[in-house]
Write an enzyme that holds these catalytic residues in place. Structure first.
Site, PDB file in Angstrom:
ATOM      1  CG  HIS A 373      -2.001  -0.991   1.197  1.00  0.00           C
ATOM      2  ND1 HIS A 373      -3.255  -0.759   0.677  1.00  0.00           N
ATOM      3  CD2 HIS A 373      -2.008  -2.275   1.612  1.00  0.00           C
ATOM      4  CE1 HIS A 373      -3.990  -1.856   0.791  1.00  0.00           C
ATOM      5  NE2 HIS A 373      -3.251  -2.799   1.353  1.00  0.00           N
ATOM      6  CE  LYS A 568      -6.868  13.619   0.654  1.00  0.00           C
ATOM      7  NZ  LYS A 568      -7.029  12.481  -0.245  1.00  0.00           N
ATOM      8  NE  ARG A 569      -4.157   7.311   8.014  1.00  0.00           N
ATOM      9  CZ  ARG A 569      -3.223   6.385   8.109  1.00  0.00           C
ATOM     10  NH1 ARG A 569      -2.266   6.511   9.005  1.00  0.00           N
ATOM     11  NH2 ARG A 569      -3.245   5.349   7.315  1.00  0.00           N
ATOM     12  CE  LYS A 574      -2.878  10.419   3.680  1.00  0.00           C
ATOM     13  NZ  LYS A 574      -3.488   9.590   2.616  1.00  0.00           N
ATOM     14  CB  THR A 704     -10.220   4.803  -1.331  1.00  0.00           C
ATOM     15  OG1 THR A 704      -9.753   5.058  -0.013  1.00  0.00           O
ATOM     16  CG2 THR A 704      -9.514   3.578  -1.885  1.00  0.00           C
ATOM     17  CE  LYS A 708     -14.293   5.703   0.477  1.00  0.00           C
ATOM     18  NZ  LYS A 708     -13.522   5.677   1.730  1.00  0.00           N
TER      19      LYS A 708
HETATM   20  C1  GFP Z   1      -2.993   3.573   2.105  1.00  0.00           C
HETATM   21  C2  GFP Z   1      -2.422   4.337   0.946  1.00  0.00           C
HETATM   22  C3  GFP Z   1      -3.543   4.906   0.088  1.00  0.00           C
HETATM   23  C4  GFP Z   1      -4.434   3.753  -0.382  1.00  0.00           C
HETATM   24  C5  GFP Z   1      -4.899   2.942   0.824  1.00  0.00           C
HETATM   25  C6  GFP Z   1      -5.655   1.706   0.418  1.00  0.00           C
HETATM   26  O1  GFP Z   1      -3.830   4.457   2.793  1.00  0.00           O
HETATM   27  O2  GFP Z   1      -3.047   5.613  -1.008  1.00  0.00           O
HETATM   28  O3  GFP Z   1      -5.542   4.250  -1.069  1.00  0.00           O
HETATM   29  O4  GFP Z   1      -3.792   2.513   1.622  1.00  0.00           O
HETATM   30  O5  GFP Z   1      -4.894   0.950  -0.477  1.00  0.00           O
HETATM   31  F1  GFP Z   1      -1.635   5.352   1.392  1.00  0.00           F
HETATM   32  P1  GFP Z   1      -3.754   4.847   4.314  1.00  0.00           P
HETATM   33  O6  GFP Z   1      -4.080   3.606   5.103  1.00  0.00           O
HETATM   34  O7  GFP Z   1      -2.412   5.344   4.579  1.00  0.00           O
HETATM   35  O8  GFP Z   1      -4.785   5.914   4.505  1.00  0.00           O
END
Ligand code: GFP
Length: 860
Positions: A373, A568-569, A574, A704, A708
C-alpha cells in the site's frame, strides 16, 4: 410539557407486548420483544439509545438466519475460500448498512415510527466501529461488503481492539488533543462472542532444533495467551450471502495466579491477566512510519497465529491431505502487517505436521498473496532481530533459514553479485539488524500487487525491482482499489441514489451491483430538468452538512458558496499544508481587491478534517515495552508527527482570523471539523463541489476518497498521482483539474533542492509572500509555525515550492469553471456516470479470479 409515554401509538405497543395476533408487522413485534426481553426495559422509559439497541438486535436476528445458512453451505460444499487478513477494519456504523443490504429500511422506518421513534435519530445513536486509521482499513471494509455482495466465500480476520482510533479534540489554540475511543462501552449488538472458538498463542520461550535430520524444532516455555473469537456478520447487498469477520480478543490463559495470591502477592496474581489483555487493547495510530514497538509485534503475531490455527482447523475438517491446502485456502496479506503468517505456517507445517522443508515452502508460497500500500521508504516495516529473537525465537530461526535458501538461489542466478545479495537479503545489516517484512511477504507469496496502476509500476521499478528481476514480472500485478457504492452512494446520498434508479428505470438492486450502468446517465447531461434536479440534490446535501455543523459546532455556514473539501489523515505527503497556504494566498488576494473586483468572486467554503498521528498516545494508554529499543526508533516514532500537528494549528488559527474578517468573510471561510470518521465522511462527501487530492506525485499509492467524491458528483482537484490518474482516464481530463509536477520529475527536483537550492523568494515569490505573512504573525503564534515553514524553505521534500504556482493556477481554473453552472453540473453528471470502474465489486472480482481462484457460491 411532560413527555407522553409510551411514545408513539399506545395501541401498537400493547398489542405487541401481549403478542396477540393482529395487523402489526413482525418487525414491530420483534422490536418490542427485544425491548422487553433482551434489554429488559419498558416502553415508558425507552430512550433513543434503547430504541437503537432494540432495532439492532431485531435486524441482527435477520442477519443471523442468513449468516448461519451461508456458513452451513460453505461447510457442506467446501469450496476454495479466501481469507483477508487485515490489522484494520474501518467499518463505521452498521445498522443503516444492514437495513439497506437486507432491503428492509422502509419497513423498519415505518415500524419504529409507529412506536414513536424516528429512524434518523435511532441511526444516530450508533457509535462508529473505528478499528482502523484510514484508507487501508476502510478498503478492507469495502472489500468485505463486496465479497458478500458478489457471493464470494471470503472471511475477514482482524483484532477486536478495546479502543479504536483515538478521538480527536481541538483545543481553542488549535492543538490536537487525543482521547481514547471506548467504543464498546455501550455493548456492541453486532458482535457474537464465540467463547467456544479459542486458541492458545505462545510468546517468548526457547526454540531448540531437533537436529534429527529433519528441519524440526521444539518451541516451548514463555507465555501463553488465549485468543477468543468475536464474529461480526457481513451481509451482502440483496443476497442471502452473509459472510463473517472474525476478530480476536486476547485473554490470559489462566485469569488468575493462585500461587501468587496465596503467597500474598496480590498484584502479581493479576499481572499476567493484565499483560495478556493489553495485546488487543488498542489500535496503533500508524501513519506511514515503521515504529518497531514490542506490543505491536505481539499484536501481529497473536492475530496471525490465531487466524492460521482457525483456518487450518477448518481445512482439516474437509479431510484432505495437507499438500492440498492451497487448493482450498487463499490468504490475502493486507500490507506487511500479517507477514508473520508466512514463518508461522512454515512452523506449523514443519514442526507440527512433520513436512519436509521444500513441501512446506511449496504450500506456503501457493497460499499467500501480498498487497503493498505504499512505497514511502519510512513506511516499510522492519523488525529488529533482537526483538524477534526474544519474542518469537522459532520464527526468527525460520526466517534465517528462508533467507539462506533464498540468497543461495539468487547467487545461482546472479553469480558473484554481492551487492545484489546484500540488497535482497531479508536481513538488513546495521545496529540492530532488522528483518525487512516487505521482502519476506514478497518471496513468501504467490503474487504481489499494488493498489493503482502508477503505484504498482512504482512497486516494480523501485522497492521490489530486484525481486522482479529475480522472480519474473508475472508474479507482480495491479488491482486498482475500489469503494462500495452501497455505503458511498446509496447510504450516504439517498436522494441521488433514488434519482439514478428513476433515471435508469431499474431497481437500485441492479445498478448498485453493476456500477458501470451509471454510464446510462451520460445522455442526461443535455436534459435541463435533470440537471436542475441533480444540482438541487447537491444543494440539499450541502444544507445537510451545514445543519450538521450548526448542531455539532454551533457554526453557521454559507451554503451558497462552493464547498471545497480535503479530508484524510494529516500527513506531509498528502500536503494539507499546500492547501492551507493556498487559502492564505486567496485571503491575501481578496484583501487587495477593490469592491468592484470582489463582486466577480464566487464565495468559497473550505473544509478540512483528519487526524494527525499522535505523539504519546500509546505510551499513555499502555505500559512501556519490556525490551528497550534503540534510540533512533523512538525518534522516528515520536518526532515525525509534529509537522502535521502544526498544520492543524495553522488551519485553526487561519480560520479564526479570516472567518471574522469583515472584508473577506462573505467570500472565503474555512473550517476544521474535528474527529474525522466514516460517519462524518458520509455527510461531507455528498456535499462537496470540489475535493482536493494533492499529494506529491508518486507518494499516494491510490487514495480512495477521491473515488467517493467523484461517485457523488464532486469534481476532483489533484495531482497526477495514485488513482487520480485512472479517474481522469475514465471521466476525461477535461472534467478534472490537474496540476503539479509528474512522478519522473520528483527525484531530480529533490536532488536540486539538496545540491542547488534556489531561495524561495526567487523560485516562487507568491509562496514566499505567504510564508512571510505567517512568519510575521498574521495568524498569531509565529514561533510555533517556524519549524513547519522551514521544512518548505529548506529541503522541501514534498515539493510545495515546485507545485505552488500551478496549484494556484488550478484553483483559479476551478473558480472560473464554477461560474458556468450549466457546464459545471454537466461535468458533475459525467463524473458520476464514469465511476463504474471504481466499484469495489470490480476490484474484489479481480482478486477472486486472477489471484485467489475462488468462485461465487449461491446461498439457496
Ligand atoms: C494507504 C495508501 C492509500 C491507499 C490505501 C488503500 O492508505 O493511497 O488508497 O492505503 O490501499 F496510502 P492509508 O491507510 O495510509 O490511509
Amino acid at each position: 410539557g411532560k413527555e407522553k409515554w409510551p411514545r408513539g401509538e399506545e395501541k401498537v405497543w400493547k398489542e405487541c407486548m401481549r403478542d396477540v395476533d393482529t395487523e402489526v408487522s413482525s418487525i414491530t413485534k420483534s422490536f418490542v420483544n427485544h425491548v422487553q426481553t433482551s434489554l429488559a426495559r419498558q416502553p415508558y422509559n425507552l430512550d433513543n439509545l434503547g430504541a437503537y439497541q432494540a432495532a439492532a438486535l431485531s435486524v441482527r436476528d435477520n442477519l443471523l438466519v442468513n449468516w448461519n445458512e451461508t456458513a452451513l453451505q460453505y461447510t457442506r460444499k467446501a469450496p476454495k475460500r479466501a481469507y483477508y487478513l487485515s490489522l484494520e477494519f474501518l467499518m463505521g456504523r452498521t445498522l443503516d448498512n444492514a437495513l439497506l443490504n437486507l432491503g428492509l429500511k422502509d419497513q423498519y422506518s415505518q415500524g419504529v415510527k409507529k412506536l414513536g421513534f424516528s429512524m434518523e435519530d435511532i441511526l444516530d445513536q450508533e457509535r462508529d466501529a473505528a478499528l482502523g486509521n484510514g484508507g487501508l482499513g476502510r478498503l478492507a471494509a469495502c472489500y468485505l461488503d463486496s465479497s458478500a455482495s458478489q457471493e464470494l466465500p471470503v472471511w475477514g480476520y482482524g483484532l477486536r481492539y478495546k479502543y479504536g482510533i483515538f478521538q480527536q479534540l481541538i483545543s481553542p489554540a488549535g492543538e490536537q488533543l487525543e482521547a481514547p475511543d471506548p467504543w464498546l462501552d455501550n455493548q456492541n449488538p453486532w458482535e457474537l462472542p464465540r467463547l467456544d472458538v479459542a486458541y492458545e498463542v505462545r510468546f517468548y520461550g526457547h526454540a531448540d532444533r531437533l537436529n534429527d535430520g529433519t528441519p524440526r524444532a521444539v518451541w516451548a516455555g514463555g507465555q501463553e495467551v488465549l485468543a477468543v473469537a468475536y464474529d461480526v456478520m457481513i451481509p451482502g447487498c440483496y443476497t442471502k450471502t452473509t459472510n463473517n469477520l472474525r476478530l480476536w480478543e486476547s485473554k490470559p490463559k489462566r485469569g488468575f495466579d493462585l500461587n501468587s495470591f496465596n503467597a500474598g502477592n496480590y498484584e502479581g496474581a493479576v499481572e499476567s491477566s493484565n499483560s495478556a489483555a493489553a495485546i488487543t487493547s488498542v489500535l496503533y495510530p500508524n501513519d506511514h512510519t515503521s515504529f518497531g514497538k514490542e506490543l505491536r509485534l505481539k499484536q501481529q503475531y497473536f492475530w496471525t497465529a490465531a487466524s492460521l490455527a482457525d483456518i487450518l482447523r477448518r481445512f482439516k475438517n474437509i479431510g484432505k491431505p495437507i499438500t492440498e491446502f492451497p487448493d482450498y485456502v487463499a490468504i490475502q496479506l493486507n500490507d506487511t502487517h500479517p507477514t508473520l503468517a508466512i514463518p508461522e505456517l512454515m512452523r506449523i507445517l514443519i514442526d507440527e505436521e512433520d513436512q519436509p522443508w521444500a513441501t512446506a515452502w511449496q504450500i506456503v508460497t501457493n497460499t499467500f498473496f501480498y498487497t503493498n500500500h505504499t512505497v514511502l521508504p519510512e513506511a516499510l516495516e522492519k523488525w529488529p532481530v533482537p526483538l524477534l529473537e526474544h519474542l518469537l525465537p522459532r520464527h526468527l530461526q525460520i526466517i534465517y533459514d528462508i533467507n539462506l535458501l533464498f540468497l543461495q538461489s539468487v547467487e545461482k542466478k546472479f553469480p558473484g553479485d554481492r551487492d545484489r545479495l546484500a540488497r535482497m537479503s531479508l536481513i538488513e545489516e546495521g545496529f540492530p539488524k532488522q528483518v525487512r517484512m516487505a521482502y519476506l511477504a514478497c518471496i513468501g507469496s504467490r503474487k504481489v500487487n499494488g493498489v493503482a496502476e502508477l503505484h504498482s509500476d512504482l512497486v516494480k521499478t523501485t522497492i521490489l525491482k530486484d525481486f522482479v528481476e529475480f522472480e519474473g514480472i508475472s508474479k507482480f500485478g495491479n488491482v486498482t482499489n475500489g469503494i462500495t457504492p452501497r455505503r458511498w452512494l446509496d447510504q450516504c446520498n439517498p436522494e441521488l441514489s433514488a434519482l439514478i434508479s428513476t433515471t435508469l428505470k431499474v431497481d437500485k438492486a441492479v445498478w448498485l451491483k453493476e456500477l458501470t450502468r451509471l454510464e446510462e446517465l451520460l445522455p442526461k447531461t443535455e436534459d435541463e430538468a435533470f440537471r436542475k434536479e441533480w444540482a438541487a440534490i447537491k444543494q440539499r446535501n450541502k444544507e445537510r452538512l451545514a445543519h450538521h455543523v450548526q448542531t455539532t459546532l454551533g457554526l453557521t455556514i454559507n451554503t451558497k458558496a462552493m464547498f471545497d473539501v480535503q479530508i484524510k489523515r494529516l500527513h506531509e505527503y498528502k500536503r494539507q499544508t499546500l492547501n492551507i497556504l493556498g487559502v492564505i494566498h486567496r485571503y491575501l488576494t481578496l484583501k487587495n481587491m477593490t469592491a468592484e473586483e470582489k463582486k466577480k468572486v464566487n464565495p468559497r467554503v473550505v473544509f478540512f478534517a483528519g487526524k494527525a498521528a499522535p505523539a504519546y498516545y500509546i505510551a499513555k494508554l499502555v505500559s512501556a515495552p519490556s525490551l528497550p529499543l534503540p534510540l533512533p526508533l523512538y525518534f522516528i516514532a515520536w518526532l515525525t508527527p509534529f509537522g502535521t500537528h502544526q498544520t492543524i494549528r495553522l488551519i485553526v488559527n487561519v480560520a479564526r482570523i479570516i472567518n471574522e474578517d469583515p472584508d473577506t468573510k462573505d467570500l472565503l471561510s474555512l473550517y476544521f471539523l474535528p474527529d474525522y470518521s466514516v460517519s462524518l465522511a458520509e455527510v461531507l462527501i455528498p456535499a462537496s463541489d470540489i475535493s482536493q487530492h494533492i499529494s506529491t506525485a508518486g507518494t499516494e499509492a491510490s487514495g480512495t476518497s477521491n473515488m467517493k467524491f467523484c461517485l457523488n458528483g464532486g469534481l476532483l482537484l489533484g495531482t497526477v498521482d495514485g488513482a487520480n490518474i485512472e479517474i481522469a482516464e475514465e471521466v476525461g481530463e477535461s472534467n478534472v483539474f490537474f496540476f503539479g509536477h509528474l512522478t519522473p520529475a520528483v527525484e531530480d527536483l529533490r536532488y536540486q533542492h539538496t545540491y542547488h537550492p534556489i531561495p524561495i523568494e526567487e523560485k516562487c515569490p507568491a509562496l514566499a509572500n505567504v510564508l512571510n505573512q505567517v512568519s510575521a504573525g498574521l495568524f498569531g503564534d509565529a514561533d510555533v509555525y517556524e519549524p513547519l515553514l522551514n521544512t518548505i524553505r529548506q529541503g522541501d521534500h514534498y515539493l510545495l515550492s515546485d507545485d505552488f504556482d500551478s496549484y494556484i493556477a488550478a484553483l483559479a481554473m476551478v473558480d472560473e469553471a464554477y461560474l458556468d453552472q450549466t457546464e459545471w453540473v454537466k461535468k458533475s453528471i459525467r463524473t458520476t456516470a464514469k465511476m463504474g470502474k471504481f466499484s469495489s465489486d470490480r476490484a474484489i472480482n479481480e482478486y477472486a479470479e486472477s489471484y485467489w481462484n475462488i468462485e461465487a457460491q449461491r446461498i439457496a
